[in-house]
Design a protein around this motif. Structure first.
Motif, mmCIF file in Angstrom:
data_model
loop_
_atom_site.group_PDB
_atom_site.id
_atom_site.type_symbol
_atom_site.label_atom_id
_atom_site.label_comp_id
_atom_site.label_asym_id
_atom_site.label_seq_id
_atom_site.Cartn_x
_atom_site.Cartn_y
_atom_site.Cartn_z
ATOM 1 N N GLN A 134 0.236 8.779 -1.373
ATOM 2 C CA GLN A 134 -0.660 10.029 -1.823
ATOM 3 C C GLN A 134 -1.696 10.196 -1.255
ATOM 4 O O GLN A 134 -2.311 11.120 -1.217
ATOM 5 C CB GLN A 134 -1.741 8.962 -2.633
ATOM 6 N N GLU A 135 -2.631 9.662 0.426
ATOM 7 C CA GLU A 135 -2.600 10.007 1.872
ATOM 8 C C GLU A 135 -2.246 10.763 2.851
ATOM 9 O O GLU A 135 -2.750 11.723 3.480
ATOM 10 C CB GLU A 135 -3.227 8.806 1.891
ATOM 11 N N LYS A 136 -1.281 10.024 3.310
ATOM 12 C CA LYS A 136 -0.455 10.630 4.381
ATOM 13 C C LYS A 136 1.085 11.251 3.967
ATOM 14 O O LYS A 136 0.884 12.263 4.619
ATOM 15 C CB LYS A 136 0.435 9.152 4.716
ATOM 16 N N ARG A 191 2.928 12.793 10.679
ATOM 17 C CA ARG A 191 1.190 13.071 10.340
ATOM 18 C C ARG A 191 0.563 11.816 11.434
ATOM 19 O O ARG A 191 -0.576 12.329 11.932
ATOM 20 C CB ARG A 191 1.281 13.088 9.813
ATOM 21 N N VAL A 192 1.124 10.306 11.379
ATOM 22 C CA VAL A 192 0.079 9.410 11.488
ATOM 23 C C VAL A 192 0.268 8.776 12.967
ATOM 24 O O VAL A 192 0.013 8.263 13.997
ATOM 25 C CB VAL A 192 -0.501 8.852 10.458
ATOM 26 N N LEU A 193 1.096 8.234 12.733
ATOM 27 C CA LEU A 193 1.898 7.279 13.859
ATOM 28 C C LEU A 193 2.053 7.867 15.239
ATOM 29 O O LEU A 193 1.760 7.453 16.498
ATOM 30 C CB LEU A 193 3.625 6.933 13.177
ATOM 31 N N LEU A 194 2.814 8.884 15.396
ATOM 32 C CA LEU A 194 3.277 9.551 16.645
ATOM 33 C C LEU A 194 2.530 9.837 17.156
ATOM 34 O O LEU A 194 1.752 9.871 18.388
ATOM 35 C CB LEU A 194 4.551 10.373 16.364
ATOM 36 N N PRO A 195 1.148 10.625 16.425
ATOM 37 C CA PRO A 195 0.328 10.940 17.390
ATOM 38 C C PRO A 195 -1.039 10.068 17.633
ATOM 39 O O PRO A 195 -1.719 9.993 18.969
ATOM 40 C CB PRO A 195 -0.446 12.257 15.942
ATOM 41 N N PHE A 213 1.190 -1.069 0.035
ATOM 42 C CA PHE A 213 -0.649 0.164 -0.501
ATOM 43 C C PHE A 213 1.059 0.860 0.237
ATOM 44 O O PHE A 213 0.405 2.203 0.211
ATOM 45 C CB PHE A 213 -0.661 -0.304 1.123
ATOM 46 N N LEU A 214 1.558 1.390 -0.356
ATOM 47 C CA LEU A 214 2.923 2.560 -0.190
ATOM 48 C C LEU A 214 2.303 3.598 -1.217
ATOM 49 O O LEU A 214 2.551 4.266 -0.433
ATOM 50 C CB LEU A 214 4.058 1.554 -1.446
ATOM 51 N N GLY A 215 2.093 3.160 -2.085
ATOM 52 C CA GLY A 215 1.181 4.366 -3.391
ATOM 53 C C GLY A 215 0.595 4.498 -2.712
ATOM 54 O O GLY A 215 0.092 6.559 -2.504
ATOM 55 N N LYS A 216 -0.707 4.364 -2.387
ATOM 56 C CA LYS A 216 -1.437 4.547 -0.940
ATOM 57 C C LYS A 216 -1.531 5.788 0.296
ATOM 58 O O LYS A 216 -1.928 7.167 0.480
ATOM 59 C CB LYS A 216 -2.825 3.451 -0.806
ATOM 60 N N LEU A 217 0.156 5.185 0.566
ATOM 61 C CA LEU A 217 0.141 5.981 1.744
ATOM 62 C C LEU A 217 0.716 7.157 1.455
ATOM 63 O O LEU A 217 0.556 8.480 1.693
ATOM 64 C CB LEU A 217 1.871 4.820 2.607
#
Length: 271
Positions: free
Chosen positions: A109-111, A118-122, A103-107
């Motif tokens: 594109q979206e993140k 932006r996602v993991l640490l919060p 899902f690297l392309g989705k990651l």
């Protein structure tokens, strides 16, 4: 010197352009990395194809490739959270993670490339606040370190599992309490340890006393049984047997007859 043929100059220029084109199109993807292709004239980020693998890759010069590390990575996070009674707790943790390759392309594109920030640490901060808020400082300091580590991991994993991130583990490296609270807990733990040691010594002494009592009772019972079995007749018979054996001895001796009907002989000898 003869002039170059007219065709030579265009060939040289074309060759130079080919070299420039190849240099712009050639991309090397290192070990542990993968590339997300962005087609400038073809719909943007490619999400329906596997990412570009390791090694030498050729792409159109007008397209772009974004390189991601796909091996396990580690980030350190320092957090301030509150215990169940509202005290400020400092938590140091190591986070092991990696992007989901398929899902690297989705990651991207979206993140975006800063997906960890932006996602993991919060997500981990949110899970840590939720988990630590269930425990007292004493539990965090002593018995519940492994429990909070496991719970933070499980709650964080639920948050990021649909965010194209694979969370491998969270390790709580340190839990820092306010100094006054830490000292109070240490004093309490010391007192509890001393109390346990005293109880252990008391139980040991009680067991030893019980052992001595049982041994003494056993000896008393044995003596009572022996006394009850030694009647006058038995004692007289044993005395006669002993006298006969002594009288048969080659050593010189004097036999004195005891008084009374049941008196036993007394043997005196010089040996």
């Amino acid at each position: 010197m003869d002039k170059l043929p007219k065709i030579a100059l265009p060939v040289i220029i074309g060759f130079i352009l080919v070299i420039i084109l190849i240099s712009k199109s050639a991309i090397t993807i290192n070990s542990g990395e993968a590339g997300v292709l962005y087609k400038t004239f073809g719909g943007g980020v490619v999400t329906d194809e596997p990412p570009l693998g390791e090694g030498f890759q050729i792409v159109a010069p007008w397209n772009k490739v974004f390189i991601y590390e796909v091996r396990q990575q580690e980030v350190f996070e320092k957090m301030n959270v509150l215990s169940s009674n509202g005290l400020d707790i400092k938590l140091d943790a190591s986070v092991w993670f990696e992007p989901k390759r398929e899902f690297l392309g989705k990651l991207h594109q979206e993140k975006g490339e800063q997906y960890a920030q932006r996602v993991l640490l919060p997500a981990i901060r949110s899970a840590a606040r939720s988990v630590v808020g269930r425990y007292t400082p004493e539990q965090l300091y002593s018995s519940k370190r492994d429990a909070i580590q496991h719970e933070i991991f499980e709650e964080s994993k639920k948050i990021v599992e649909d965010q194209y991130i694979q969370l491998n583990d969270i390790l709580v490296r340190d839990v820092t309490l306010p100094p006054t609270i830490k000292e109070a807990i240490e004093r309490k733990l010391k007192q509890e340890q001393e109390s346990l040691e005293y109880e252990f010594r008391l139980v040991t002494a009680q067991k030893e006393a019980e052992k001595v009592r049982i041994e003494a009772q056993g000896k008393a019972d044995a003596n009572q049984i022996l006394s009850a079995s030694l009647t006058d007749k038995i004692l007289q018979d044993k005395g006669i047997d002993a006298t006969i054996k002594l009288s048969e001895s080659p050593n010189s001796k004097i036999i004195v007859i005891g008084s009374g009907d049941s008196g036993l002989p007394l043997i005196l000898g010089n040996q």
